[in-house]
Design a protein around this motif. Structure first.
Motif, PDB file in Angstrom:
ATOM      1  N   LEU A 274       0.846  -1.186   0.000  1.00  0.00           N
ATOM      2  CA  LEU A 274       0.000   0.000   0.000  1.00  0.00           C
ATOM      3  C   LEU A 274       0.884   1.239   0.000  1.00  0.00           C
ATOM      4  O   LEU A 274       1.810   1.347   0.813  1.00  0.00           O
ATOM      5  CB  LEU A 274      -0.917   0.026   1.227  1.00  0.00           C
ATOM      6  CG  LEU A 274      -2.189  -0.830   1.212  1.00  0.00           C
ATOM      7  CD1 LEU A 274      -1.840  -2.317   1.178  1.00  0.00           C
ATOM      8  CD2 LEU A 274      -3.051  -0.535   2.435  1.00  0.00           C
ATOM      9  N   VAL A 275       0.639   2.148  -0.943  1.00  0.00           N
ATOM     10  CA  VAL A 275       1.352   3.427  -0.998  1.00  0.00           C
ATOM     11  C   VAL A 275       0.326   4.524  -0.794  1.00  0.00           C
ATOM     12  O   VAL A 275      -0.635   4.634  -1.579  1.00  0.00           O
ATOM     13  CB  VAL A 275       2.103   3.614  -2.330  1.00  0.00           C
ATOM     14  CG1 VAL A 275       2.803   4.963  -2.360  1.00  0.00           C
ATOM     15  CG2 VAL A 275       3.109   2.498  -2.545  1.00  0.00           C
ATOM     16  N   ASP A 276       0.522   5.270   0.266  1.00  0.00           N
ATOM     17  CA  ASP A 276      -0.424   6.334   0.636  1.00  0.00           C
ATOM     18  C   ASP A 276      -1.843   5.780   0.761  1.00  0.00           C
ATOM     19  O   ASP A 276      -2.825   6.411   0.363  1.00  0.00           O
ATOM     20  CB  ASP A 276      -0.377   7.484  -0.375  1.00  0.00           C
ATOM     21  CG  ASP A 276       0.982   8.146  -0.451  1.00  0.00           C
ATOM     22  OD1 ASP A 276       1.693   8.147   0.569  1.00  0.00           O
ATOM     23  OD2 ASP A 276       1.349   8.652  -1.537  1.00  0.00           O
ATOM     24  N   GLY A 277      -1.942   4.508   1.290  1.00  0.00           N
ATOM     25  CA  GLY A 277      -3.227   3.893   1.555  1.00  0.00           C
ATOM     26  C   GLY A 277      -3.839   3.165   0.391  1.00  0.00           C
ATOM     27  O   GLY A 277      -4.895   2.542   0.542  1.00  0.00           O
ATOM     28  N   THR A 278      -3.197   3.193  -0.794  1.00  0.00           N
ATOM     29  CA  THR A 278      -3.738   2.529  -1.984  1.00  0.00           C
ATOM     30  C   THR A 278      -2.892   1.311  -2.321  1.00  0.00           C
ATOM     31  O   THR A 278      -1.653   1.419  -2.395  1.00  0.00           O
ATOM     32  CB  THR A 278      -3.772   3.484  -3.181  1.00  0.00           C
ATOM     33  OG1 THR A 278      -4.579   4.622  -2.852  1.00  0.00           O
ATOM     34  CG2 THR A 278      -4.336   2.802  -4.414  1.00  0.00           C
ATOM     35  N   ALA A 279      -3.575   0.154  -2.500  1.00  0.00           N
ATOM     36  CA  ALA A 279      -2.862  -1.064  -2.874  1.00  0.00           C
ATOM     37  C   ALA A 279      -2.334  -0.920  -4.297  1.00  0.00           C
ATOM     38  O   ALA A 279      -3.098  -0.615  -5.224  1.00  0.00           O
ATOM     39  CB  ALA A 279      -3.776  -2.269  -2.758  1.00  0.00           C
ATOM     40  N   VAL A 280      -1.028  -1.135  -4.494  1.00  0.00           N
ATOM     41  CA  VAL A 280      -0.413  -0.942  -5.806  1.00  0.00           C
ATOM     42  C   VAL A 280       0.273  -2.189  -6.339  1.00  0.00           C
ATOM     43  O   VAL A 280       0.576  -2.265  -7.522  1.00  0.00           O
ATOM     44  CB  VAL A 280       0.603   0.225  -5.750  1.00  0.00           C
ATOM     45  CG1 VAL A 280      -0.086   1.540  -5.447  1.00  0.00           C
ATOM     46  CG2 VAL A 280       1.705  -0.061  -4.738  1.00  0.00           C
ATOM     47  N   ALA A 281       0.521  -3.191  -5.481  1.00  0.00           N
ATOM     48  CA  ALA A 281       1.230  -4.386  -5.938  1.00  0.00           C
ATOM     49  C   ALA A 281       1.030  -5.501  -4.918  1.00  0.00           C
ATOM     50  O   ALA A 281       0.627  -5.270  -3.776  1.00  0.00           O
ATOM     51  CB  ALA A 281       2.714  -4.103  -6.143  1.00  0.00           C
ATOM     52  N   THR A 282       1.314  -6.735  -5.355  1.00  0.00           N
ATOM     53  CA  THR A 282       1.226  -7.926  -4.503  1.00  0.00           C
ATOM     54  C   THR A 282       2.613  -8.516  -4.321  1.00  0.00           C
ATOM     55  O   THR A 282       3.406  -8.577  -5.275  1.00  0.00           O
ATOM     56  CB  THR A 282       0.304  -8.964  -5.137  1.00  0.00           C
ATOM     57  OG1 THR A 282      -1.010  -8.390  -5.289  1.00  0.00           O
ATOM     58  CG2 THR A 282       0.206 -10.206  -4.277  1.00  0.00           C
ATOM     59  N   LEU A 283       2.919  -8.943  -3.117  1.00  0.00           N
ATOM     60  CA  LEU A 283       4.201  -9.566  -2.804  1.00  0.00           C
ATOM     61  C   LEU A 283       4.013 -11.069  -2.716  1.00  0.00           C
ATOM     62  O   LEU A 283       3.069 -11.557  -2.089  1.00  0.00           O
ATOM     63  CB  LEU A 283       4.772  -9.057  -1.486  1.00  0.00           C
ATOM     64  CG  LEU A 283       5.381  -7.646  -1.474  1.00  0.00           C
ATOM     65  CD1 LEU A 283       4.306  -6.584  -1.449  1.00  0.00           C
ATOM     66  CD2 LEU A 283       6.342  -7.478  -0.296  1.00  0.00           C
ATOM     67  N   LYS A 284       4.892 -11.786  -3.366  1.00  0.00           N
ATOM     68  CA  LYS A 284       4.909 -13.235  -3.281  1.00  0.00           C
ATOM     69  C   LYS A 284       6.091 -13.668  -2.417  1.00  0.00           C
ATOM     70  O   LYS A 284       7.081 -12.962  -2.276  1.00  0.00           O
ATOM     71  CB  LYS A 284       5.044 -13.852  -4.680  1.00  0.00           C
ATOM     72  CG  LYS A 284       3.916 -13.471  -5.654  1.00  0.00           C
ATOM     73  CD  LYS A 284       2.593 -14.081  -5.249  1.00  0.00           C
ATOM     74  CE  LYS A 284       1.530 -13.811  -6.319  1.00  0.00           C
ATOM     75  NZ  LYS A 284       0.200 -14.371  -5.954  1.00  0.00           N
ATOM     76  N   GLU A 285       5.933 -14.857  -1.847  1.00  0.00           N
ATOM     77  CA  GLU A 285       7.018 -15.384  -1.038  1.00  0.00           C
ATOM     78  C   GLU A 285       8.267 -15.503  -1.897  1.00  0.00           C
ATOM     79  O   GLU A 285       8.159 -15.918  -3.065  1.00  0.00           O
ATOM     80  CB  GLU A 285       6.629 -16.759  -0.480  1.00  0.00           C
ATOM     81  CG  GLU A 285       7.451 -17.157   0.727  1.00  0.00           C
ATOM     82  CD  GLU A 285       6.891 -18.415   1.428  1.00  0.00           C
ATOM     83  OE1 GLU A 285       7.463 -18.792   2.440  1.00  0.00           O
ATOM     84  OE2 GLU A 285       5.891 -18.975   0.936  1.00  0.00           O
ATOM     85  N   PRO A 286       9.452 -15.052  -1.487  1.00  0.00           N
ATOM     86  CA  PRO A 286       9.847 -14.696  -0.099  1.00  0.00           C
ATOM     87  C   PRO A 286       9.622 -13.219   0.246  1.00  0.00           C
ATOM     88  O   PRO A 286      10.390 -12.654   1.018  1.00  0.00           O
ATOM     89  CB  PRO A 286      11.327 -15.031  -0.076  1.00  0.00           C
ATOM     90  CG  PRO A 286      11.783 -14.742  -1.487  1.00  0.00           C
ATOM     91  CD  PRO A 286      10.636 -15.092  -2.377  1.00  0.00           C
ATOM     92  N   PHE A 287       8.630 -12.607  -0.348  1.00  0.00           N
ATOM     93  CA  PHE A 287       8.181 -11.258  -0.005  1.00  0.00           C
ATOM     94  C   PHE A 287       9.257 -10.184  -0.275  1.00  0.00           C
ATOM     95  O   PHE A 287       9.572  -9.364   0.577  1.00  0.00           O
ATOM     96  CB  PHE A 287       7.697 -11.213   1.450  1.00  0.00           C
ATOM     97  CG  PHE A 287       6.697 -12.290   1.751  1.00  0.00           C
ATOM     98  CD1 PHE A 287       5.473 -12.331   1.073  1.00  0.00           C
ATOM     99  CD2 PHE A 287       6.965 -13.294   2.676  1.00  0.00           C
ATOM    100  CE1 PHE A 287       4.539 -13.336   1.327  1.00  0.00           C
ATOM    101  CE2 PHE A 287       6.043 -14.303   2.927  1.00  0.00           C
ATOM    102  CZ  PHE A 287       4.825 -14.330   2.254  1.00  0.00           C
ATOM    103  N   VAL A 288       9.812 -10.286  -1.492  1.00  0.00           N
ATOM    104  CA  VAL A 288      10.735  -9.273  -2.028  1.00  0.00           C
ATOM    105  C   VAL A 288      10.112  -8.738  -3.310  1.00  0.00           C
ATOM    106  O   VAL A 288       9.707  -9.516  -4.182  1.00  0.00           O
ATOM    107  CB  VAL A 288      12.138  -9.850  -2.308  1.00  0.00           C
ATOM    108  CG1 VAL A 288      13.044  -8.773  -2.902  1.00  0.00           C
ATOM    109  CG2 VAL A 288      12.744 -10.422  -1.051  1.00  0.00           C
TER     110      VAL A 288
END
Length: 612
Positions: free
Chosen positions: A85-99
């Motif tokens: 979330l950037v400034d409260g807006t979801a902009v991307a999804t993180l996959k494991e290993p969360f990088v």
């Protein structure tokens, strides 16, 4: 329903299926994989082991560029999804290993709040907020020394670049910031100021002359956001010439119509000049930082017209002597000679009067004998019926003429030269045309013990002799023009006193290939006995009127260039009246006049020293 009928129906359908399979052609049958439905999370124990999110990088307040590498560490239950979330807006999804390497173009430059959110069984876990600054602007050069495109840079120049913002200190070293001369690397000590904005290269040796220098930055030289230094589209380069200007000719000398140039043994240049600024001759000496006048302008009687020629010469003790041609109101002319006493100019005898009546005087020359400091002058004089070369020597407080030299009633006589050998014998050279013979004859006369010895290096030159000098080993050297491959080249010849055979000094020479006419304006032996030649020649066939200077030095069996094409406004304006001088160490100094780049009617005097 009757069980028998049901069984019968099933068997009938099964038979139909088997029959259809038998009738199908033999083939491999692709049966798509059937994905198993995702395992539904076990939400029975939700909340018993909450998800924890810890930031790994970047640090709080860090700057990120066009791409930001984000990494978090999760503990507890396995999440269904992890979002940035950037400034409260979801902009991307993180996959494991969360990088995640996230491109920042979707947000403006400046500070932003970054949060990582993990979701499971309808519940959310949030990381702490991390404030990051998005900076996609590359550091740029806001000041440079030398300036890009600079033409007159010292071989001892320190190279300095001021940047618009700091760069990381660890990215700056002599492998990532390089100083190049052409394609060759020049060793330099590279340093960065404490604030990270001023980068300095200190060469470990003098910069090579006649080279184009440039600075090259590796992309690893970057600011804390990872933005590499942005170089100008044309790069950053400058020229290191073999010679550097003395003073500012544009403002110091408004216009110079005639000048004479000398260099003392210690390397101090002097000029005598005529121009619009004064009706007399002004002599000036370089004091290390500016041109300083030696006394007031020299002139004849009050009301006399402007002097027409002047010549400056130094005696063996470096005392300046100056002579000039002074027209009179009645149409006659005089030659005045002065010696510098250290504080004022002292007249040497009465003015010299030409021998011919109603004569005009040109080609004034002067030398001072190596012992006794006795000055000798020579000039060309002509009236309606005669043309001759006249020589005067200062003896017992008065000027006395030698027996007349040259020729009478010849069509033309030009290119007069005067030299003194080690015995103080006078060596005169000139070119003249002769009735009934084509071309120009070159005559060299040595006055020895009351007699004259003649040397004739050429009788049919296509143009007059260009230059002459005398060496300490009793050599006379002359440069004359010859035609070669459709253009004019230079032929240098020498003869020993007493010998009658002229020998070539190398092959015919021109500096620029092609149909450009070369001419030699000066020959001189330096203190080490090395022969130096100064040429004027167009830089290209396309700009035949733009003549530049080229310096050559004889090296045993060939001419070697000293620097490249030389002019104050390269490729723009022609040079003329070029002269050279040397000091006791063989350092070469140059002077020439050149049309002003903005006003071609104004001729500027330029004096240059070695770039050493």
């Amino acid at each position: 329903m009757d069980l028998f009928l049901l069984s019968r129906g099933l068997m009938k359908n099964l038979g139909s299926v088997l029959l259809a399979m038998l009738l199908m052609p033999a083939a491999c049958i692709q049966i798509p994989d059937i994905e198993a439905p995702p395992d539904e999370p076990d939400c029975s124990a939700v909340g018993e082991e909450p998800i924890g999110i810890q930031w790994v990088s970047p640090m709080e307040g860090a700057q990120v560029g066009s791409s930001a590498r984000l990494q978090v560490h999760l503990t507890g239950d396995t999440p269904e999804a992890v979002d940035l979330l950037v400034d409260g807006t979801a902009v991307a999804t993180l996959k494991e290993p969360f990088v995640l390497d996230w491109e920042t173009q979707s947000v403006s430059e400046g500070p932003h709040a970054f949060v990582v959110r993990a979701r499971r069984c309808g519940q959310e876990s949030l990381s702490t907020q991390r404030q990051l600054v998005v900076d996609r602007t590359k550091p740029s050069l806001i000041a440079q020394t030398p300036q890009d495109g600079a033409q007159w840079v010292s071989v001892h120049q320190t190279v300095r670049a001021e940047l618009s913002e700091p760069v990381v200190a660890g990215s700056v070293n002599n492998s990532t910031v390089r100083l190049l001369a052409g394609q060759r690397e020049v060793s330099a000590e590279v340093s960065l100021s404490q604030d990270g904005r001023v980068l300095t290269l200190q060469p470990l040796e003098p910069l090579p002359v006649s080279e184009v220098m440039r600075v090259v930055f590796d992309p690893s030289v970057a600011d804390t956001a990872g933005n590499p230094v942005s170089m100008p589209s044309q790069g950053w380069s400058w020229r290191v010439p073999a010679f550097l200007p003395l003073g500012n000719s544009q403002t110091l000398w408004p216009r110079v119509d005639f000048f004479s140039f000398q260099v003392d043994r210690g390397g101090t240049p002097l000029v005598a000049r005529l121009g619009t600024e004064t009706s007399g001759v002004q002599v000036e000496r370089w004091n290390g930082g500016a041109w300083q006048s030696l006394g007031a302008p020299l002139q004849g009687s009050t009301g006399d017209p402007q002097a027409t020629e002047c010549v400056l010469h130094l005696d063996p003790s470096d005392t300046p002597h100056v002579a000039w041609v002074q027209p009179k109101l009645d149409g006659s002319v005089e030659i005045h000679v002065r010696r510098w006493s250290g504080s004022a100019w002292t007249a040497l005898g009465a003015p010299v009067i030409p021998i011919l009546t109603q004569a005009s005087v040109t080609d004034l020359r002067m030398k001072v004998e190596s012992y006794g400091g006795v000055p000798v002058i020579a000039f060309k004089e002509r009236n309606a019926s005669e043309l001759r070369v006249t020589v005067f020597r200062f003896q017992a407080g008065e000027w006395r003429s030698n027996v007349g030299s040259g020729a009478q009633s010849v069509p033309n006589l030009t290119s007069l030269h005067l030299e003194l050998n080690q015995l103080n014998e006078q060596i005169l050279g000139w070119s003249r045309t002769e009735y009934g013979f084509p071309g120009w004859a070159i005559y060299i006369v040595r006055k020895a013990g009351g007699s004259e010895l003649g040397y004739v290096p050429s009788r049919h030159a296509e143009s007059p002799m260009m230059a002459m000098t005398v060496g300490g080993d009793n050599r006379i050297v002359v440069a004359s023009p010859v035609q070669s491959n459709g253009s004019q080249s230079v032929l240098v010849q020498e003869v020993l006193f007493g010998a009658g055979t002229w020998e070539r000094v190398g092959d015919t020479y021109d500096r620029v290939t092609g149909r450009t006419d070369a001419s030699t304006t000066a020959l001189k032996f330096d203190a080490q006995g090395r022969l130096i030649m100064l040429l004027e020649e167009p830089e290209s066939e396309a700009s035949s009127s733009v003549r530049s200077l080229f310096i050559q030095r004889w090296n045993t069996d060939h001419w070697e260039p000293l620097g490249g094409a030389l002019s104050a406004n390269p490729g723009a304006t022609p040079v003329s009246q070029s002269q050279l001088g040397t000091d006791k160490n063989g350092r070469i100094f140059l002077a020439w006049s050149e049309a002003d780049e903005q006003d071609a009617t104004q001729s500027r005097l330029h004096v240059f020293r070695p770039n050493d």
